[in-house]
Design a protein around this motif. Structure first.
Motif, PDB file in Angstrom:
ATOM      1  N   ASP A  82       0.927  -1.190   0.108  1.00 29.89           N
ATOM      2  CA  ASP A  82      -0.002   0.020  -0.098  1.00 29.89           C
ATOM      3  C   ASP A  82       0.843   1.171   0.092  1.00 29.89           C
ATOM      4  O   ASP A  82       0.627   2.502  -0.808  1.00 29.89           O
ATOM      5  CB  ASP A  82      -1.002   0.038   1.492  1.00 29.89           C
ATOM      6  CG  ASP A  82      -2.036  -0.799   1.239  1.00 29.89           C
ATOM      7  OD1 ASP A  82      -2.475  -1.361  -0.080  1.00 29.89           O
ATOM      8  OD2 ASP A  82      -2.733  -1.338   1.995  1.00 29.89           O
ATOM      9  N   PHE A  83       1.986   1.056   0.736  1.00 27.18           N
ATOM     10  CA  PHE A  83       2.793   2.442   0.745  1.00 27.18           C
ATOM     11  C   PHE A  83       3.637   2.638  -0.522  1.00 27.18           C
ATOM     12  O   PHE A  83       3.562   4.091  -1.041  1.00 27.18           O
ATOM     13  CB  PHE A  83       3.731   2.020   1.819  1.00 27.18           C
ATOM     14  CG  PHE A  83       4.867   3.151   1.930  1.00 27.18           C
ATOM     15  CD1 PHE A  83       4.737   4.319   2.621  1.00 27.18           C
ATOM     16  CD2 PHE A  83       6.100   3.187   1.279  1.00 27.18           C
ATOM     17  CE1 PHE A  83       5.494   5.576   2.922  1.00 27.18           C
ATOM     18  CE2 PHE A  83       6.833   4.173   1.565  1.00 27.18           C
ATOM     19  CZ  PHE A  83       6.729   5.491   2.106  1.00 27.18           C
ATOM     20  N   VAL A  84       4.119   1.539  -1.192  1.00 27.72           N
ATOM     21  CA  VAL A  84       4.470   1.850  -2.463  1.00 27.72           C
ATOM     22  C   VAL A  84       3.551   2.186  -3.405  1.00 27.72           C
ATOM     23  O   VAL A  84       4.065   3.270  -4.375  1.00 27.72           O
ATOM     24  CB  VAL A  84       5.124   0.493  -3.157  1.00 27.72           C
ATOM     25  CG1 VAL A  84       5.750   0.508  -4.547  1.00 27.72           C
ATOM     26  CG2 VAL A  84       6.504   0.219  -1.990  1.00 27.72           C
ATOM     27  N   ALA A  85       2.270   1.786  -3.512  1.00 28.29           N
ATOM     28  CA  ALA A  85       1.459   2.106  -4.399  1.00 28.29           C
ATOM     29  C   ALA A  85       0.897   3.591  -4.199  1.00 28.29           C
ATOM     30  O   ALA A  85       0.889   4.372  -5.332  1.00 28.29           O
ATOM     31  CB  ALA A  85       0.107   1.383  -4.136  1.00 28.29           C
ATOM     32  N   ALA A  86       1.083   4.034  -2.913  1.00 24.81           N
ATOM     33  CA  ALA A  86       0.893   5.496  -2.795  1.00 24.81           C
ATOM     34  C   ALA A  86       1.808   6.378  -2.941  1.00 24.81           C
ATOM     35  O   ALA A  86       1.728   7.435  -3.605  1.00 24.81           O
ATOM     36  CB  ALA A  86       0.505   5.762  -1.143  1.00 24.81           C
ATOM     37  N   GLU A  87       3.034   5.949  -2.806  1.00 23.11           N
ATOM     38  CA  GLU A  87       4.216   6.583  -3.373  1.00 23.11           C
ATOM     39  C   GLU A  87       4.217   6.855  -4.936  1.00 23.11           C
ATOM     40  O   GLU A  87       4.608   7.836  -5.516  1.00 23.11           O
ATOM     41  CB  GLU A  87       5.718   6.113  -2.883  1.00 23.11           C
ATOM     42  CG  GLU A  87       5.848   6.307  -1.503  1.00 23.11           C
ATOM     43  CD  GLU A  87       6.295   7.714  -1.347  1.00 23.11           C
ATOM     44  OE1 GLU A  87       7.440   7.963  -1.658  1.00 23.11           O
ATOM     45  OE2 GLU A  87       5.550   8.398  -0.655  1.00 23.11           O
ATOM     46  N   SER A  88       4.114   5.586  -5.702  1.00 21.67           N
ATOM     47  CA  SER A  88       3.959   5.735  -7.143  1.00 21.67           C
ATOM     48  C   SER A  88       3.024   6.757  -7.599  1.00 21.67           C
ATOM     49  O   SER A  88       3.172   7.454  -8.232  1.00 21.67           O
ATOM     50  CB  SER A  88       3.560   4.242  -7.709  1.00 21.67           C
ATOM     51  OG  SER A  88       3.489   4.239  -8.938  1.00 21.67           O
ATOM     52  N   ALA A  89       1.705   6.648  -6.970  1.00 20.49           N
ATOM     53  CA  ALA A  89       0.604   7.729  -7.294  1.00 20.49           C
ATOM     54  C   ALA A  89       1.229   8.973  -7.277  1.00 20.49           C
ATOM     55  O   ALA A  89       0.636  10.020  -7.692  1.00 20.49           O
ATOM     56  CB  ALA A  89      -0.760   7.438  -6.814  1.00 20.49           C
ATOM     57  N   ALA A  90       1.612   9.156  -5.855  1.00 21.03           N
ATOM     58  CA  ALA A  90       2.057  10.628  -5.601  1.00 21.03           C
ATOM     59  C   ALA A  90       3.365  11.283  -6.341  1.00 21.03           C
ATOM     60  O   ALA A  90       3.094  12.305  -6.997  1.00 21.03           O
ATOM     61  CB  ALA A  90       2.526  10.723  -4.039  1.00 21.03           C
ATOM     62  N   ARG A  91       4.055  10.249  -6.879  1.00 16.58           N
ATOM     63  CA  ARG A  91       5.394  10.739  -7.873  1.00 16.58           C
ATOM     64  C   ARG A  91       5.033  10.592  -9.247  1.00 16.58           C
ATOM     65  O   ARG A  91       5.823  11.028 -10.170  1.00 16.58           O
ATOM     66  CB  ARG A  91       6.469   9.891  -7.142  1.00 16.58           C
ATOM     67  CG  ARG A  91       6.890  10.052  -5.816  1.00 16.58           C
ATOM     68  CD  ARG A  91       8.060   9.231  -5.381  1.00 16.58           C
ATOM     69  NE  ARG A  91       8.333   9.823  -3.878  1.00 16.58           N
ATOM     70  CZ  ARG A  91       9.110  10.579  -3.527  1.00 16.58           C
ATOM     71  NH1 ARG A  91       9.652  11.586  -4.503  1.00 16.58           N
ATOM     72  NH2 ARG A  91       9.461  10.797  -2.447  1.00 16.58           N
ATOM     73  N   GLY A  92       3.998   9.792  -9.603  1.00 13.77           N
ATOM     74  CA  GLY A  92       3.522   9.793 -11.096  1.00 13.77           C
ATOM     75  C   GLY A  92       4.703   8.812 -11.853  1.00 13.77           C
ATOM     76  O   GLY A  92       4.725   9.006 -13.037  1.00 13.77           O
ATOM     77  N   ARG A  93       5.310   7.795 -11.033  1.00 19.86           N
ATOM     78  CA  ARG A  93       6.113   6.932 -11.596  1.00 19.86           C
ATOM     79  C   ARG A  93       6.157   5.303 -11.093  1.00 19.86           C
ATOM     80  O   ARG A  93       5.626   5.603  -9.694  1.00 19.86           O
ATOM     81  CB  ARG A  93       7.625   7.112 -11.805  1.00 19.86           C
ATOM     82  CG  ARG A  93       8.286   7.189 -10.158  1.00 19.86           C
ATOM     83  CD  ARG A  93       9.880   7.584 -10.382  1.00 19.86           C
ATOM     84  NE  ARG A  93      10.728   7.680  -9.111  1.00 19.86           N
ATOM     85  CZ  ARG A  93      10.918   6.437  -8.643  1.00 19.86           C
ATOM     86  NH1 ARG A  93      11.063   5.384  -9.418  1.00 19.86           N
ATOM     87  NH2 ARG A  93      11.768   6.475  -7.426  1.00 19.86           N
ATOM     88  N   ILE A  94       6.228   4.565 -11.686  1.00 18.98           N
ATOM     89  CA  ILE A  94       6.020   3.119 -11.251  1.00 18.98           C
ATOM     90  C   ILE A  94       7.019   2.782 -10.389  1.00 18.98           C
ATOM     91  O   ILE A  94       8.151   2.978 -10.753  1.00 18.98           O
ATOM     92  CB  ILE A  94       5.935   2.070 -12.440  1.00 18.98           C
ATOM     93  CG1 ILE A  94       4.663   2.271 -13.155  1.00 18.98           C
ATOM     94  CG2 ILE A  94       5.778   0.545 -11.629  1.00 18.98           C
ATOM     95  CD1 ILE A  94       3.105   2.249 -12.465  1.00 18.98           C
TER      96      ILE A  94
END
Length: 400
Positions: A191-203
């Motif tokens: 969940d944390f990685v998914a949130a970071e990905s969404a916030a930063r705009g990169r996978i």
């Protein structure tokens, strides 16, 4: 009860020193755990969500990358206590393409991120009087420790502990964060990685390692089916890059059979250059050694079930007796000929861990960023496809 004598722990902390001997049929039963109801329902079709990996940022796993991938080893473990959300956050901020949770099981069957089952070096458990009676001695993967172990704690109990820096003598900056962070579950990390990905705009990919699979199966806490159920339950891991690691063989073959082949998925066979056996092979009385696995024929065998071979860095460029780099081995070329990616472990930025070529005179325990960048560049020149580093910012700098 049949006694099982196992080799020293397969760990990126050090190399195995002894071979394993397994007796009787007990070991064979450890190879493949029985299916739980949830995991027994898993087939390649369970992951049939359209593959949207590579939108935006990193391209799909099946597509050739323009540069080696950077794997944040336990996060950014040179700078924050390993396997904490703070360590993963720092790794992602510093440009890691993937972050790594090593997965072990609590007594109540929850997968959490710790480098190993032994808790004494990475948590404050030894200072907790309420858990004093849990101190015990166990031999896991051939290495005996006295202290506290993850499978003797429920998740609720584990959550009362706090993470600490494992090697504070080399990483006092990281040790300043001792006591600040909880042990994270695998699902919390996803969940944390998914949130970071969404916030930063990169996978951001996830590169989990299944630790001590044979041991956990032997105590009734097999990892594989729990792991499969979790990655099937999360949208992020169904369709974004995930590389699954193990030093064992049977669990990777089992996972391949359950997961099939997908553009967002790779399996990574961890190896060392020693003439000892993987734990599951030893438990079943087999003869296959890591040294055999690293030969051209052995690499072709790995390619039948895995996509990546991950050796220690010194198997790619060995050290001379004086600690400086020798000529590269043929491992990268041999692995590529077998159709495998090569993603070695682990680059560390302190003088103590560097080849002699790259150390400076500031002291053994001193952080040496320039030396680490230069060392990584030397290895990149061999043609590796990715690498694990305790400091992803330095890995990014080495790529230029």
């Amino acid at each position: 009860m049949t006694t099982l004598y196992l080799p020293k722990r397969l760990s990126r902390r050090g190399f195995i020193q002894t071979a394993a001997v397994a007796t009787g049929a007990a070991g064979a039963a450890l190879l493949l755990p029985g299916l739980s109801h949830a995991a027994s329902m898993l087939t390649p079709g369970a992951f049939a969500t359209p593959d949207l990996s590579g939108m935006p940022g990193v391209g799909p796993v099946g597509v050739v990358q323009p540069r080696p991938l950077i794997f944040g080893h336990r996060g950014a473990s040179a700078l924050r206590p390993e396997h904490t959300l703070a360590s993963y956050a720092k790794a992602i901020a510093d440009g890691a393409d993937y972050v790594e949770p090593d997965l072990v099981s609590t007594r109540d069957g929850v997968l959490v991120a710790r480098h190993e089952a032994f808790l004494s070096e990475t948590t404050d458990v030894s200072s907790r009087p309420e858990f004093a009676s849990r101190k015990t001695r166990k031999t896991i993967d051939g290495e005996t420790h006295e202290g506290w172990f993850v499978d003797d704690f429920t998740l609720a109990e584990l959550k009362t502990l706090r993470a600490v820096e494992r090697i504070p003598q080399y990483r006092p900056g990281s040790a300043q964060y001792n006591g600040m962070f909880q042990v994270a579950t695998f699902e919390e990390i996803i969940d944390f990685v998914a949130a970071e990905s969404a916030a930063r705009g990169r996978i951001v990919g996830i590169v989990p390692e299944l630790k001590h699979s044979t041991y956990f199966a032997s105590v009734g806490l097999p990892l594989e089916d729990r792991f499969l159920a979790i990655i099937a339950a999360h949208d992020y891991t169904r369709r974004n890059p995930i590389e699954i690691q193990s030093f064992e063989v049977a669990n990777l073959k089992y996972l391949r059979g359950k997961l099939g082949r997908r553009a967002n998925l790779r399996l990574m066979q961890l190896v060392i250059g020693e003439n000892v056996r993987p734990m599951d092979v030893a438990a079943a009385g087999g003869t296959l050694t890591f040294a055999q696995m690293c030969t051209p024929a052995g690499l072709r065998d790995i390619a039948q079930y895995a996509d990546v071979v991950a050796p220690p860095t010194r198997s790619i460029i060995p050290l001379k007796k004086d600690g400086s780099l020798d000529a590269p081995s043929s491992l990268v070329e041999d692995a590529h000929k077998a159709g495998l990616r090569v993603e070695p472990w682990t680059f560390r930025p302190e003088n103590h861990f560097l080849a002699a070529d790259f150390r400076n005179s500031a002291g053994d325990a001193v952080r040496n960023e320039a030396g680490s960048i230069a060392e990584i560049k030397r290895y990149i020149a061999t043609g590796i496809d990715g690498f694990f580093t305790d400091d992803p910012a330095l890995g990014r700098a080495a790529l230029g």
